[in-house]
Design an enzyme around this catalytic site. Structure first.
Site, PDB file in Angstrom:
ATOM      1  N   ASP A 145      -7.081   2.952  -3.441  1.00 17.22           N
ATOM      2  CA  ASP A 145      -7.761   2.990  -2.000  1.00 17.22           C
ATOM      3  C   ASP A 145      -8.043   4.551  -1.578  1.00 17.22           C
ATOM      4  O   ASP A 145      -7.214   5.262  -1.466  1.00 17.22           O
ATOM      5  CB  ASP A 145      -7.008   2.416  -0.927  1.00 17.22           C
ATOM      6  CG  ASP A 145      -7.752   2.282   0.508  1.00 17.22           C
ATOM      7  OD1 ASP A 145      -8.966   2.569   0.601  1.00 17.22           O
ATOM      8  OD2 ASP A 145      -7.263   1.576   1.348  1.00 17.22           O
ATOM      9  N   GLY A 187      -4.573  -4.954   5.804  1.00 21.41           N
ATOM     10  CA  GLY A 187      -3.449  -4.280   6.673  1.00 21.41           C
ATOM     11  C   GLY A 187      -3.901  -3.252   7.395  1.00 21.41           C
ATOM     12  O   GLY A 187      -4.676  -2.253   7.079  1.00 21.41           O
ATOM     13  N   LYS A 200      -2.794   5.092  -2.601  1.00 20.90           N
ATOM     14  CA  LYS A 200      -3.851   5.680  -1.912  1.00 20.90           C
ATOM     15  C   LYS A 200      -4.272   6.883  -2.731  1.00 20.90           C
ATOM     16  O   LYS A 200      -3.328   7.549  -3.273  1.00 20.90           O
ATOM     17  CB  LYS A 200      -3.397   6.179  -0.675  1.00 20.90           C
ATOM     18  CG  LYS A 200      -3.183   5.062   0.409  1.00 20.90           C
ATOM     19  CD  LYS A 200      -4.255   4.399   0.932  1.00 20.90           C
ATOM     20  CE  LYS A 200      -4.118   3.494   2.101  1.00 20.90           C
ATOM     21  NZ  LYS A 200      -5.159   3.251   2.856  1.00 20.90           N
ATOM     22  N   ASP A 210     -13.823  -1.731   2.324  1.00 19.44           N
ATOM     23  CA  ASP A 210     -13.068  -2.078   3.467  1.00 19.44           C
ATOM     24  C   ASP A 210     -13.754  -1.706   4.754  1.00 19.44           C
ATOM     25  O   ASP A 210     -14.457  -2.403   5.337  1.00 19.44           O
ATOM     26  CB  ASP A 210     -11.733  -1.279   3.180  1.00 19.44           C
ATOM     27  CG  ASP A 210     -10.737  -1.108   4.539  1.00 19.44           C
ATOM     28  OD1 ASP A 210     -11.043  -1.755   5.593  1.00 19.44           O
ATOM     29  OD2 ASP A 210      -9.684  -0.763   4.442  1.00 19.44           O
ATOM     30  N   SER A 221       0.798  -1.224  -0.147  1.00 20.77           N
ATOM     31  CA  SER A 221       0.073   0.012  -0.051  1.00 20.77           C
ATOM     32  C   SER A 221       0.988   1.184   0.005  1.00 20.77           C
ATOM     33  O   SER A 221       1.695   1.549   0.892  1.00 20.77           O
ATOM     34  CB  SER A 221      -0.846   0.000   1.113  1.00 20.77           C
ATOM     35  OG  SER A 221      -1.547   1.002   1.210  1.00 20.77           O
ATOM     36  N   LYS A 236     -10.271  -7.520   6.847  1.00 21.74           N
ATOM     37  CA  LYS A 236      -9.096  -7.228   8.171  1.00 21.74           C
ATOM     38  C   LYS A 236      -9.802  -7.689   9.438  1.00 21.74           C
ATOM     39  O   LYS A 236     -10.828  -7.161  10.105  1.00 21.74           O
ATOM     40  CB  LYS A 236      -9.320  -5.605   8.080  1.00 21.74           C
ATOM     41  CG  LYS A 236      -8.357  -4.870   6.945  1.00 21.74           C
ATOM     42  CD  LYS A 236      -8.246  -3.430   7.524  1.00 21.74           C
ATOM     43  CE  LYS A 236      -7.610  -2.645   6.215  1.00 21.74           C
ATOM     44  NZ  LYS A 236      -7.636  -1.346   6.398  1.00 21.74           N
ATOM     45  N   GLU A 256     -10.924   0.582  -3.784  1.00 20.74           N
ATOM     46  CA  GLU A 256     -11.416   0.319  -2.321  1.00 20.74           C
ATOM     47  C   GLU A 256     -11.974   1.625  -1.591  1.00 20.74           C
ATOM     48  O   GLU A 256     -11.542   2.711  -1.713  1.00 20.74           O
ATOM     49  CB  GLU A 256     -10.068  -0.140  -1.463  1.00 20.74           C
ATOM     50  CG  GLU A 256      -9.965  -0.796  -0.145  1.00 20.74           C
ATOM     51  CD  GLU A 256      -8.823  -1.013   0.241  1.00 20.74           C
ATOM     52  OE1 GLU A 256      -7.783  -1.246  -0.450  1.00 20.74           O
ATOM     53  OE2 GLU A 256      -8.695  -1.060   1.646  1.00 20.74           O
ATOM     54  N   LYS A 270      -0.936  -0.947  -4.360  1.00 18.66           N
ATOM     55  CA  LYS A 270      -2.187  -0.253  -4.227  1.00 18.66           C
ATOM     56  C   LYS A 270      -1.826   1.209  -3.950  1.00 18.66           C
ATOM     57  O   LYS A 270      -0.856   1.566  -3.292  1.00 18.66           O
ATOM     58  CB  LYS A 270      -2.625  -0.748  -2.947  1.00 18.66           C
ATOM     59  CG  LYS A 270      -3.720   0.207  -2.168  1.00 18.66           C
ATOM     60  CD  LYS A 270      -4.394  -0.755  -1.159  1.00 18.66           C
ATOM     61  CE  LYS A 270      -4.767   0.147   0.299  1.00 18.66           C
ATOM     62  NZ  LYS A 270      -5.222  -0.826   1.233  1.00 18.66           N
TER      63      LYS A 270
END
Ligand code: OSB
Ligand code: MG
Length: 368
Positions: free
Chosen positions: A189, A291, A164, A239, A136, A263, A214, A162
């Protein structure tokens, strides 16, 4: 298991680089560690994955310590002999607080499995020795800085990247990374940073062949996610919205999500995680393990979970070096884009107690 005492410790570890998301920037990982000593002679460990501030979810480190001490542990102590499998129903009257509940269940499970000589992975239903790792990548200060960070991870062998995103940092960075690495598995995400008026903007991500987006919208906006999912080509993956088996079932029924990020802290523990995994397998829904910038303790348990057969996409289960200069366990080292599932009894990592001592901000022992 009969609990003798519980140690609650707040530690703080520096991150190797600042981690910026749409909800804030973190320089350190503050977290609550729990150690349960039992009359059977085994010790169970867990990390409570809540962040230091209630920005990702309503829980935060000090509130977790408070609810655990004030409500959750007294309920468990009252029971006397207790199995990890009983924790979630015993604590059900107390609403929410999934991360705090998960920590208790996990520490008990660790103690229990050590007594049985059985590994976490074997208990949960692992079918693999190695799991695929993704990474991430936080919001960068510039596109150049982003390219250099992603380039490092790609060279290290991460099997999925991934990014952000947030308003103002979305289409450009995605286009830049996709142009440089046309074949890499790539996803984004948003951590709830968009609203229902942003659908046209999010549609502009369509050409970049993303695995998923996400949590673009508010955690409570299932209808918004379902509406968005019909309007864009990128699959929507929830998520924050998935906090239990029931919420996963509802989100799937509403088509608010077509892929699920599990998660364990967010859903109240590893046992609920397995139930969500099973639901997804029955419904042919892809799953991956999220995570929370875990230390080696939480990472070990996550890697065990990610080795269940339904986890078909690389998880945010990165190597220790992605997060910390030095981990509080034997480090997780990535080989060829994969981490090895621990096989020793319980969570199966060696804990560096001296280092934990150095990192400790507060420590409290509660006797049953
Ligand atoms: O939304 O997945 C998230 C970290 C903290 C809180 C929320 C999230 C994340 C990450 C990093 O994306 C995942 C990891 O590498 O542990
Ligand atoms: Mg997320």
């Amino acid at each position: 298991m009969k609990i003798k005492e519980v140690e609650l410790r707040i530690i703080e570890l520096p991150l190797v680089r600042p981690f910026r998301t749409s909800f804030g920037t973190q320089l350190n990982r503050e977290l609550l560690l729990m150690k349960i000593a039992t009359h059977e002679g085994t010790e169970g460990w867990a990390e409570c994955v809540a962040m230091s501030e209630p920005l990702y979810s309503p829980e935060y480190t000090f509130a977790c310590q408070d609810v655990i001490e004030r409500f959750l542990l007294p309920k468990i102590f009252e029971q006397g002999d207790v199995l990890a499998e009983e924790v979630s129903s015993l604590l059900k009257p107390f609403l929410g607080h999934q991360m705090s509940k998960a920590a208790i269940e996990t520490a008990l499970l660790d103690a229990q499995l050590k007594l049985e000589g059985r590994s976490f992975g074997s208990y949960l239903g692992s079918t693999k020795e190695l799991v695929d790792c993704g990474v991430s990548v936080g919001i960068s200060s510039s596109l150049d800085a982003l390219v250099s960070e992603v380039s490092q991870y790609v060279h290290e062998g991460y099997r999925r990247i991934k990014l952000k995103i947030e308003p103002g940092w979305d289409i450009e960075p995605v286009r830049t990374i996709r142009d440089m690495w046309p074949d890499i598995l790539l996803q984004v995400d948003a951590n709830q940073a968009y609203t229902r008026s942003d659908f046209d903007l999010l549609k502009q991500l369509d050409p970049y062949d993303l695995l998923l987006i996400e949590q673009p919208l508010d955690e409570h906006d299932l209808l918004g996610h379902a509406t968005l999912a019909r309007q864009i080509a990128t699959p929507v993956c929830l998520d924050e919205s998935i906090t239990s088996l029931e919420s996963a079932r509802d989100a799937l029924a509403l088509k608010a999500t077509t892929i699920i990020n599990i998660k364990p802290g967010r859903v109240g523990g590893y046992l609920e995680s397995v139930r969500i995994h099973d639901l997804c397998v029955e419904n042919d829904i892809q799953v991956w393990c999220g995570g929370m910038l875990e230390t080696g303790i939480g990472r070990a348990a996550n890697v065990a979970l990610a080795s269940l057969p339904g986890f078909t996409l690389p998880g945010d289960t990165s190597a220790s070096a992605r997060y910390f200069e030095r981990d509080i366990t034997d480090p997780f080292i990535m080989i060829d884009g994969q981490l090895r599932v621990p096989t020793k009894p319980g969570i199966g990592v060696d804990i560096d107690r001296n280092f934990i001592e150095d990192l400790t901000k507060s420590r409290k022992v509660i006797t049953a």
